[in-house]
Design a protein around this motif. Structure first.
Motif, PDB file in Angstrom:
ATOM      1  N   ASP A  79       0.824  -1.213   0.000  1.00  0.00           N
ATOM      2  CA  ASP A  79       0.000   0.000   0.000  1.00  0.00           C
ATOM      3  C   ASP A  79       0.858   1.262   0.000  1.00  0.00           C
ATOM      4  O   ASP A  79       0.524   2.250  -0.658  1.00  0.00           O
ATOM      5  CB  ASP A  79      -0.915   0.005   1.227  1.00  0.00           C
ATOM      6  CG  ASP A  79      -1.825  -1.207   1.267  1.00  0.00           C
ATOM      7  OD1 ASP A  79      -2.959  -1.111   0.789  1.00  0.00           O
ATOM      8  OD2 ASP A  79      -1.390  -2.255   1.780  1.00  0.00           O
ATOM      9  N   ALA A  98       2.367   1.754  -3.454  1.00  0.00           N
ATOM     10  CA  ALA A  98       1.295   2.125  -4.385  1.00  0.00           C
ATOM     11  C   ALA A  98       0.891   3.581  -4.195  1.00  0.00           C
ATOM     12  O   ALA A  98       0.606   4.296  -5.158  1.00  0.00           O
ATOM     13  CB  ALA A  98       0.088   1.205  -4.180  1.00  0.00           C
ATOM     14  N   GLU A  99       0.874   4.028  -2.933  1.00  0.00           N
ATOM     15  CA  GLU A  99       0.518   5.417  -2.648  1.00  0.00           C
ATOM     16  C   GLU A  99       1.519   6.385  -3.276  1.00  0.00           C
ATOM     17  O   GLU A  99       1.134   7.417  -3.842  1.00  0.00           O
ATOM     18  CB  GLU A  99       0.465   5.621  -1.138  1.00  0.00           C
ATOM     19  CG  GLU A  99       0.037   7.006  -0.712  1.00  0.00           C
ATOM     20  CD  GLU A  99       0.012   7.164   0.801  1.00  0.00           C
ATOM     21  OE1 GLU A  99       0.229   8.291   1.272  1.00  0.00           O
ATOM     22  OE2 GLU A  99      -0.218   6.156   1.495  1.00  0.00           O
ATOM     23  N   GLU A 143       3.479   5.745  -5.846  1.00  0.00           N
ATOM     24  CA  GLU A 143       3.530   5.606  -7.307  1.00  0.00           C
ATOM     25  C   GLU A 143       2.265   6.124  -7.978  1.00  0.00           C
ATOM     26  O   GLU A 143       2.261   6.416  -9.168  1.00  0.00           O
ATOM     27  CB  GLU A 143       3.755   4.130  -7.670  1.00  0.00           C
ATOM     28  CG  GLU A 143       5.139   3.648  -7.255  1.00  0.00           C
ATOM     29  CD  GLU A 143       5.291   2.132  -7.358  1.00  0.00           C
ATOM     30  OE1 GLU A 143       4.304   1.486  -7.782  1.00  0.00           O
ATOM     31  OE2 GLU A 143       6.366   1.614  -7.012  1.00  0.00           O
TER      32      GLU A 143
END
Length: 577
Positions: free
Chosen positions: A571, A574-575, A577
């Motif tokens: 997570d 992902a945050e 990117e």
């Protein structure tokens, strides 16, 4: 990284802002008040109209900020009670100007004041405070602390102590609890320069500080009173902050974001381009440490991860680690790591871009001691020393005098200087020294291990944690990661960085191993991408703490585990990117 300033350095920045750039101090106060007003408005969903706000003010500039804030919020439609702990006639300078507007003393602003929903109360005793509560009190949506700010260096008067105590517990058992507690610059009751709590401190949900954070905003212990910290710009140029001699910094999101951008994946990436992390870890009773290190390193984005574990626990480790991690063997003899363990793994060591050694290793194993010494003293890549391996950088209590740190005047910084006394010796002897090397050595102790490195069990030795970390890192030419509430990261050049991410849910078994694995993976990538290792350590600790914060939100502190933290890296990345 954001530079952290002392109260005196902050006053110097304000002075230079006026002298060099012609910005009046009254305008800086106005900008500060508007910054706090914006935060409050945002926290209330975009409007303060009809909200009840209690603003507590002292007689100094912090109180002046509060008075200006009262005017701004009341003009926006809020109902304001301003409590001045003192008399308006005793205020001075810019604070007097803003208090004067509120009470129209020496001013002719009746047309403006008619639009105010604001009452002023001068209070100088506990009895007066009790009277205010009895006759004027309204249930506040927000309580604002503008009492002392950065100027407090002494204990509070007992009646003010009691007022803050009441405010901290206001409405805990009733419907009267305010929706938000806000501190201006720093919660009252904290020493801005040391973070020391002077008897009691205002418990804030949000603290809005100006231009740069202060030590009392960010250091362990003090940070919990600040709640969410917001650093607001009020008109001072960045070069004025850069000129200040502080070597204390606060890690920020950009440190991690920039590092992740530099190590971003490209279309032609493959495993050997992204670094190879070698982890020497584990023991029959602590095979889980090796598993967690290997798994978290692999999740960090590194291309390859190899685990070297004692033969007695290889099967258990190999059955639990994720299949992408390569598991090798440290040969054993008579229950200890054998002397040829290094020789039989020369290829793995030679191919590594970073080495992590220590998690789960048996500290009383003489073969492990020889292994640790050899890896560190012959290193050609950065080495992270954690857990069991730290044992060999100092002696157990009662067996010697502990670590000896040379004075700064004697230290050349050209080589690692991690030393200890052998039993019965009064003269320091080199431990794991690599002559003339600048290959980074990274030590990751928790508080107890750090005390051992310092050769003491007296916690007073690290009462000033920043100074202790800085002195050790500089004197021994190492990067020191002191784990605990608010991880501190010391550099050989004297910088100390406070990491703001993470939570107390990380204080469970396995999280140190998870952090160590993430560090090893980040450092291996940094070697391949030629990124500064200290900056890499700062980014790794920040990201690991963020993963802990995601785990807290998802599972709660009581339930979250080190494995949950590792999986929450998904997570976090992902945050970004």
């Amino acid at each position: 990284m954001i530079k952290v300033l002392t109260a005196e350095q902050m006053r110097e920045v304000d002075r230079l802002t006026t002298d060099r750039y012609g910005i009046p101090s009254i305008l800086l106060m106005e900008n500060a008040a508007h910054a706090v007003a914006r935060v409050i408005t945002e926290k209330l969903g975009g409007s303060v109209k009809g909200k009840s706000i209690l603003i507590l003010c002292g007689k100094g500039n912090n109180g002046g900020d509060g008075a200006a804030l009262a005017r701004i919020l009341s003009l926006a439609g809020a109902y304001i009670d301003v409590v001045l702990f003192g008399r308006v006639k005793d205020t001075k300078g810019d604070a007097r100007t803003n208090f004067g507007v509120l009470c129209a003393e020496d001013f002719e602003y009746d047309d403006v004041l008619s639009s105010f929903f604001c009452e002023m109360h001068e209070i100088e005793s506990k009895d007066a405070w009790n009277t205010f509560q009895l006759h004027h009190w309204q249930d506040a949506d927000i309580v604002v602390d503008a009492i002392f700010g950065t100027g407090l260096t002494r204990s509070l008067e007992i009646w003010l102590y009691n007022v803050i105590h009441e405010l901290n517990f206001l409405g805990e058992d009733t419907e009267r609890k305010p929706r938000l507690r806000v501190a201006i610059d720093i919660p009252s009751g904290l020493n801005a320069d040391t973070g020391e709590q002077l008897d009691i401190a205002f418990q804030s949900d949000v603290t809005v500080t100006f231009t740069a954070p202060k030590a009392g905003n960010v250091l362990p212990g003090a940070a919990r009173f600040n709640g969410e910290l917001i650093v607001a710009e009020i008109g001072s140029e960045p070069d004025l902050i850069d000129e200040q001699p502080s070597q204390l910094y606060l890690a920020e999101r950009d440190d991690a974001s920039s590092w992740l951008e530099e190590t971003a994946f490209s279309s032609n990436d493959y495993k050997n381009k992204r670094g190879h992390a070698l982890i020497v870890a584990g023991f029959q009773d602590y095979s889980g440490a090796a598993v967690m290190c290997g798994n978290s390193a692999m999740r960090s984005g590194v291309g390859l991860t190899t685990l070297l574990v004692p033969a007695s626990c290889k099967v258990e480790v190999a059955s639990r680690v994720i299949p992408e991690v390569i598991v090798g063997t440290l040969s054993e003899m008579d229950g200890e790591v054998s002397s040829d363990a290094l020789a039989t793994n020369e290829d793995a060591i030679r191919q590594a871009d970073s080495i992590l050694i220590g998690p789960g290793l048996k500290a009383t194993d003489k073969g492990v001691e020889k292994l640790v010494r050899k890896i560190v003293e012959t290193r050609t890549v950065p080495v992270v020393v954690d857990a069991g391996a730290l044992w060999f950088f100092s002696l157990p209590k009662g067996l010697g005098d502990g670590v000896v740190l040379s004075s700064r005047s004697e230290q050349t910084y050209a080589e690692p200087r991690v030393e200890n006394h052998p039993v019965g010796s009064k003269q320091p002897t080199p431990l794991l020294r690599k002559e003339g090397s600048r290959v980074p050595l990274i030590l990751t102790p928790h508080e107890g291990e750090f005390l051992r490195l310092l050769g003491t069990d007296d916690k007073e030795a690290i009462r000033d944690r920043v100074a202790a970390v800085r002195e050790y890192a500089v004197a021994n030419n190492v990067i020191l990661v002191l784990k605990g509430e608010r991880v501190l990261i010391g550099s050989p050049d004297g910088r100390v960085v406070v990491n703001p991410t993470g939570n107390s849910g990380l204080g469970k078994a396995g999280n140190g191993d998870t952090l160590a694995g993430i560090l090893a993976g980040f450092v291996a990538q940094a070697v391949k991408f030629e990124i500064d290792i200290f900056e890499t350590v700062v980014a790794a600790v920040y990201v690991a703490g963020l993963a802990g914060d995601v785990a807290e939100r998802r599972y709660g502190k009581r339930v979250m585990t080190a494995s949950d933290v590792r999986e929450c890296l998904v997570d976090v990345f992902a945050e970004f990117e």
